[in-house]
Design a protein around this motif. Structure first.
Motif, PDB file in Angstrom:
ATOM      1  N   SER A  42      -7.146  -7.444  -5.076  1.00 22.50           N
ATOM      2  CA  SER A  42      -7.354  -6.153  -6.103  1.00 22.50           C
ATOM      3  C   SER A  42      -6.077  -5.627  -6.272  1.00 22.50           C
ATOM      4  N   ILE A  43      -5.570  -5.348  -7.334  1.00 17.95           N
ATOM      5  CA  ILE A  43      -4.316  -4.403  -7.974  1.00 17.95           C
ATOM      6  C   ILE A  43      -5.079  -3.021  -8.536  1.00 17.95           C
ATOM      7  N   THR A  44      -4.707  -1.942  -7.923  1.00 12.76           N
ATOM      8  CA  THR A  44      -5.315  -0.722  -8.385  1.00 12.76           C
ATOM      9  C   THR A  44      -4.364   0.408  -8.162  1.00 12.76           C
ATOM     10  N   HIS A  45      -4.231   1.649  -9.314  1.00  8.15           N
ATOM     11  CA  HIS A  45      -3.488   2.590  -9.411  1.00  8.15           C
ATOM     12  C   HIS A  45      -1.901   2.294  -9.521  1.00  8.15           C
ATOM     13  N   SER A  46      -1.454   1.302  -9.973  1.00  5.88           N
ATOM     14  CA  SER A  46      -0.147   0.701  -9.821  1.00  5.88           C
ATOM     15  C   SER A  46       0.428   0.669 -11.298  1.00  5.88           C
ATOM     16  N   THR A  47       1.876   0.562 -11.284  1.00  9.15           N
ATOM     17  CA  THR A  47       2.541   0.249 -12.589  1.00  9.15           C
ATOM     18  C   THR A  47       3.415  -0.822 -12.293  1.00  9.15           C
ATOM     19  N   PHE A  95      -4.653 -10.762  -1.303  1.00  6.39           N
ATOM     20  CA  PHE A  95      -3.616  -9.904  -1.892  1.00  6.39           C
ATOM     21  C   PHE A  95      -4.297  -8.621  -2.226  1.00  6.39           C
ATOM     22  N   ARG A  96      -3.667  -7.219  -1.725  1.00 10.72           N
ATOM     23  CA  ARG A  96      -4.276  -6.109  -2.053  1.00 10.72           C
ATOM     24  C   ARG A  96      -2.827  -5.047  -2.444  1.00 10.72           C
ATOM     25  N   MET A  97      -2.955  -4.463  -3.593  1.00 12.07           N
ATOM     26  CA  MET A  97      -1.956  -3.677  -4.086  1.00 12.07           C
ATOM     27  C   MET A  97      -2.549  -2.314  -4.486  1.00 12.07           C
ATOM     28  N   THR A  98      -1.835  -1.139  -3.936  1.00 11.91           N
ATOM     29  CA  THR A  98      -2.544   0.220  -4.598  1.00 11.91           C
ATOM     30  C   THR A  98      -1.476   1.021  -4.633  1.00 11.91           C
ATOM     31  N   HIS A  99      -1.156   1.825  -5.544  1.00 17.41           N
ATOM     32  CA  HIS A  99      -0.175   2.983  -5.712  1.00 17.41           C
ATOM     33  C   HIS A  99       1.025   2.435  -5.556  1.00 17.41           C
ATOM     34  N   GLN A 146       0.771  -1.125  -0.079  1.00 15.87           N
ATOM     35  CA  GLN A 146       0.125   0.092   0.047  1.00 15.87           C
ATOM     36  C   GLN A 146       0.958   1.232   0.013  1.00 15.87           C
ATOM     37  N   GLY A 147       0.683   1.747  -1.007  1.00 10.73           N
ATOM     38  CA  GLY A 147       1.381   3.488  -1.041  1.00 10.73           C
ATOM     39  C   GLY A 147       0.164   4.290  -1.081  1.00 10.73           C
ATOM     40  N   THR A 148       0.530   5.585  -1.620  1.00 10.52           N
ATOM     41  CA  THR A 148      -0.489   6.878  -2.072  1.00 10.52           C
ATOM     42  C   THR A 148       0.079   7.407  -2.984  1.00 10.52           C
ATOM     43  N   ALA A 149      -0.893   8.272  -3.516  1.00 12.88           N
ATOM     44  CA  ALA A 149      -0.623   8.803  -4.843  1.00 12.88           C
ATOM     45  C   ALA A 149       0.528   9.927  -4.458  1.00 12.88           C
TER      46      ALA A 149
END
Length: 652
Positions: free
Chosen positions: A315-320, A225-229, A188-191
């Motif tokens: 979920s996987i969101t807002h990531s590269t 599993f969760r991944m964001t930013h 978990q990161g942030t924008a």
């Protein structure tokens, strides 16, 4: 101390079998080098003529050796995970000391095992539990030189309010991994402060880009599993499960052989097992079989409902994700959501939903410049929707949707022969991919709707006995050969409302049946709609076709009686030669009716010619049978005179 630890077991560990492969490869390379020097001396200039072929053979041999090395590394990882799993499943039943985090020293290196607890483990916990293998550097980044394993029920949350950079050690001597088995892994990161994770070569002080000796990876087996930013880069090697970021379930194991070792998962399950042992009244034998009376079960049997372990979700969101072996690899999963994410420059495919993935959504996701396909829904995936996404510049297809059965008859694994389906790609873009924009391989109830497809060899291809494929509302342009191709046993296809611009052939149907209705084909260079082979049940109607080529509607190579009607071809310029047109229209029935018509015309012309020859001198028309008319009857007086005898003539 840190240096000694890394040298002994962590990053610098040697894989069993890998060292032998490296030494064998080195001997092979040395031998090839000696031959490269000796052969020209013996053969002179003749060796130069074969230099290109020899170089190609050397490259092929080197690729084969690299493949063996990487496959051996995957097998080693499977073996290590089996060792860790076996111990973590049984040890807590023996002593309470194994219910808190501990370290395992396996054949392949150290593994930090995080055990179940209510609160998730954090960066601060890792600094305390592994001070020598999870180290903070002067630039604020963290270097991990030890494997991390989340046991069933354990939670790990990698985040930091000011941003977090994690570098996973990976070089020619070894690599580390983060694997969750039935736990919860959160990145978990942030924008404003994203989380960054990459492989890292401590010696070169840069990311590891060489996959031949393995590379660090992240994997979740069951659980959540969760991944964001988050930005992931340069992870993984060789297989899907070690491909970089992989989410796999345990219902169909793909970590090698995961035999039943008698383990009991979860606190409640362990307590239930202990209670069962305490209640042993002699009706149970040493094999674990319990005798019970017939009738209704007193308690439900939950042995086959361990969803937390059988399937993975998340979920996987807002990531590269950049430069992985496989961008995202998912199998045996349900409820997966991928959104607002970019996957690029993968060595193989971008987003891979491999087997037994269901009820999942991929939206607003970009797969760009990957070595293989952009998005893959492989066999045994169903009820997966891709929408608002982009596949651009990939080496293979933009989107591949496969619903083929896992077996077509009796097989060693006894797989089902049923097809899979209910997958769709909608409101998405496929641009400049190396092969097709969208390819549908078998399956049923597949939707390809309202997409924009630019470039590629073909735009949309449905084949291999797919059933009920809906191809509607798409805009296609710039394809080399066919805009839309329906072939090889497809049934019940619907091709309606599409706009196809500039292909060689707009819509191509071969040995299939489809309803081709209301499409617009413009600037085609060969055919607007082409039908080939058995096309029984195919209908081509109300299409607007424009272009320059041999024919707007090509059906001369088909049989089965396709229904072709109400199509507008006024904007088509036919460039076929005279003899091509003759061959096109020279069907047996056409020749038969043409012969009958010519015979009638010939007969009429001959009759007209006879009439002209019998005209009277005055130009009037003479009755054609005037020479056959009976003679007129003489007058009555002439008859009477003719009836009397002539009187004799007297001489004087």
């Amino acid at each position: 101390m840190t240096a000694r630890l890394m040298t002994r077991r962590s990053v610098t560990r040697r894989r069993p079998g890998a060292g032998r492969l490296r030494r064998a490869g080195a001997r092979a390379v040395g031998l090839l080098g000696a031959c490269a020097v000796a052969v020209p001396l013996l053969l002179g200039t003749s060796a130069t003529a074969h230099a290109d072929g020899k170089g190609a053979a050397d490259k092929q041999r080197a690729a084969s050796e690299d493949a063996e090395t990487q496959a051996a590394l995957v097998a080693d990882e499977d073996h290590r995970l089996n060792q860790v799993r076996a111990f973590t499943s049984v040890a807590p039943l023996q002593s309470t000391k194994w219910t808190v985090p501990y370290r395992l020293d396996t054949d392949n290196g150290y593994t930090l095992v995080l055990t179940e607890r209510r609160a998730p483990y954090t960066v601060a916990d890792l600094l305390r539990l592994a001070p020598q293998t999870f180290v903070r550097r002067k630039d604020g980044s963290y270097v991990l030189t030890e494997n991390i394993y989340l046991n069933v029920g354990a939670k790990l949350k990698l985040s930091n309010p000011g941003g977090l950079t994690l570098r996973m050690a990976s070089n020619r001597s070894g690599f580390v991994s983060i694997v969750s088995f039935g736990g919860e892994l959160s990145l978990q990161g942030t924008a404003q402060a994203p989380l960054t994770i990459t492989s890292w070569n401590p010696r070169a002080d840069k990311p590891d880009t060489d996959v031949r000796d393995g590379r660090a990876y992240i994997r979740t087996i069951g659980g959540q599993f969760r991944m964001t930013h988050t930005a992931l880069s340069n992870l993984g090697f060789w297989s899907g499960r070690t491909g970089g970021l992989s989410l796999t379930g345990t219902d169909r194991p793909n970590t090698g052989s995961l035999e039943d070792t008698g383990q009991v998962h979860g606190k409640a399950a362990r307590e239930r097992a202990q209670q069962d042992d305490a209640r042993d009244d002699g009706s149970s034998d040493s094999s674990g079989i319990t005798a019970m009376p017939s009738g209704a079960l007193t308690t439900p049997d939950a042995r086959f409902s361990t969803a937390g372990l059988s399937y993975v979700s998340g979920s996987i969101t807002h990531s590269t994700i950049t430069g992985n072996a496989f961008g995202i690899f998912i199998s045996s999963a349900t409820g997966i959501e991928i959104s607002d994410t970019t996957v690029r420059d993968s060595l193989e495919d971008g987003v891979v939903l491999h087997r037994f993935v269901s009820s999942s959504l991929v939206q607003r996701t970009v797969a760009k410049d990957n070595g293989g396909d952009g998005f893959i829904l492989s066999r045994a995936t169903q009820q997966v929707r891709i929408s608002g996404s982009t596949a651009q510049g990939n080496g293979g297809n933009g989107y591949t949707l496969s619903g083929k059965p896992l077996a077509d008859g009796p097989s060693a694994s006894g797989q089902a022969v049923d097809s899979y389906g209910s997958n769709s790609v909608a409101n998405s873009v496929a641009k400049d991919n190396g092969r097709y924009g969208v390819e549908v391989l078998g399956g049923f109830d597949v939707g390809v709707q309202n997409n924009r497809i630019e470039g590629g060899d073909m735009g949309i291809v449905a084949r291999l006995a797919a059933d009920k494929v809906s191809i509607t509302g798409n805009r296609l342009s710039g394809q080399d050969r066919q805009g839309i191709s329906v072939r090889d046993g497809v049934t019940g296809a619907t091709v309606t409302g599409n706009i196809i611009d500039g292909p060689e052939t707009g819509v191509y149907v071969r040995d299939s049946d489809a309803d081709i209705r209301g499409n617009t084909v413009q600037d085609a260079t060969s055919h607007g709609v082409s039908l080939v082979g058995a096309v029984d049940g195919t209908s081509v109607s109300f299409n607007v076709i424009g272009g320059v080529g041999p024919s707007a509607l090509d059906s001369s190579r088909s049989h089965g009686g396709a229904d072709i009607k109400e199509n507008q071809t006024f904007a088509w310029y036919d460039t076929s030669s005279f003899w091509v047109k003759v061959k096109h229209y020279a069907s047996p029935m056409t020749l038969l009716w043409t012969g009958i018509l010519l015979l009638i015309l010939f007969s009429a012309a001959m009759g007209r010619r006879r009439r002209r020859g019998r005209r009277g001198r005055d130009g009037g028309i003479v009755h054609p049978y005037s020479d056959k008319a009976p003679l007129p009857a003489p007058p009555a007086s002439e008859i009477a005179v003719a009836g009397r005898r002539p009187e004799p003539v007297m001489s004087e």
